[in-house]
Scaffold this motif. Structure first.
Motif: not given
Length: 285
Positions: A161-169
């Motif tokens: 879900a973090n990846f889908v949100n484009g966050e915590l890269w």
């Protein structure tokens, strides 16, 4: 010969993923406008992780020598949910951004704005295990072993879900390979969310599941919890070298990130639990 994402940078926007799983458009009801309402993948990850954990644990407690019954497990899930959300939020506030929330304490309850800490959520779940075990008169440590076995499911879903949100890269790759995230500048970066999903989610789930179902590990209180602590801690410590440090903290004076420092007590506790579990006699099945 190699897939495109292994040969060149991929623009995240071309993946066509959205934070919302689905959206209900605004509508008029009884003269008032309602909505729009959106269910985000991150929320869905929490819901699915908790429901999946309950489903798996329901089957695990059917094994001989289980530490609790179905009613106790059903009651515990409520405690665990509160522990995950409350502990995760407070952990983020205390470990990662205390100044912001001291300036405006009401921001703490704005969960929809993001900001959760695994380490805080982990403490909340552990507290829920032992408190509920104490009230319901069964072994909180043995319950923790069950919880540890299924927790990687939720961790993996959360990182996806973090990846889908484009966050915590991740940090810049230093090459032409990587993913260009919209809010992270033009440099290709490591998809560290996927690294974490694979290690602390998929791999750790497989290891713990095999230990539970195909070895006597479940009969040695603390062993599965210890394996989880070491497995998660080592995975997180390694991936932090590829993950972009939190902006407000950066890399600490020790040369490590806050995420790495917080894994060290977890690894130490995991090692101690394994030693104790192997020294003590196993429980009877």
């Amino acid at each position: 010969m190699f897939p495109d994402f292994l040969a060149a940078a991929v623009d995240f926007t071309t993946l066509k993923v959205r934070p919302e799983a689905f959206t209900i458009p605004a509508f008029n009801l009884a003269g008032s406008e309602w909505g729009p309402f959106a269910l985000r993948w991150y929320s869905l990850a929490y819901i699915t992780g908790i429901a999946g954990a309950w489903f798996l644990m329901t089957r695990m407690i059917r094994q001989p020598g289980a530490p609790l019954n179905q009613k106790q497990l059903d009651d515990y899930i409520t405690w665990a949910t509160l522990g995950v959300i409350g502990g995760g939020r407070l952990g983020y506030v205390l470990f990662y951004n205390p100044d912001k929330y001291l300036a405006d304490p009401m921001e703490i309850i704005r969960l929809w704005d993001g900001g959760m800490s695994f380490h805080g959520g982990c403490f909340g779940v552990i507290a829920a295990c032992f408190l509920h075990g104490w009230f319901a008169r069964y072994s909180g440590l043995r319950l923790l072993d069950l919880v540890a076995t299924v927790t990687p499911l939720g961790l993996g879903l959360g990182r996806l879900a973090n990846f889908v949100n484009g966050e915590l890269w991740g940090r810049p790759t230093g090459t032409d390979w990587g993913i260009i995230f919209p809010d992270a500048g033009p440099e290709p970066r490591h998809p560290s969310q996927l690294y974490e999903a694979g290690l602390e989610g998929g791999l750790l789930f497989i290891v713990l599941t095999l230990l539970f179902w195909f070895t006597p590990a479940r009969l040695r209180p603390g062993l599965l919890s210890g394996v989880f602590g070491i497995g998660y801690g080592a995975s997180r410590f390694i991936v932090e070298y590829y993950r972009e440090p939190d902006r407000q903290l950066g890399i600490l004076s020790s040369g490590f990130t806050m995420g790495q420092l917080l894994t060290l007590p977890l690894i130490a506790a995991g090692l101690l639990l394994i030693i104790i579990a192997l020294v003590r006699k196993p429980v009877c099945a």
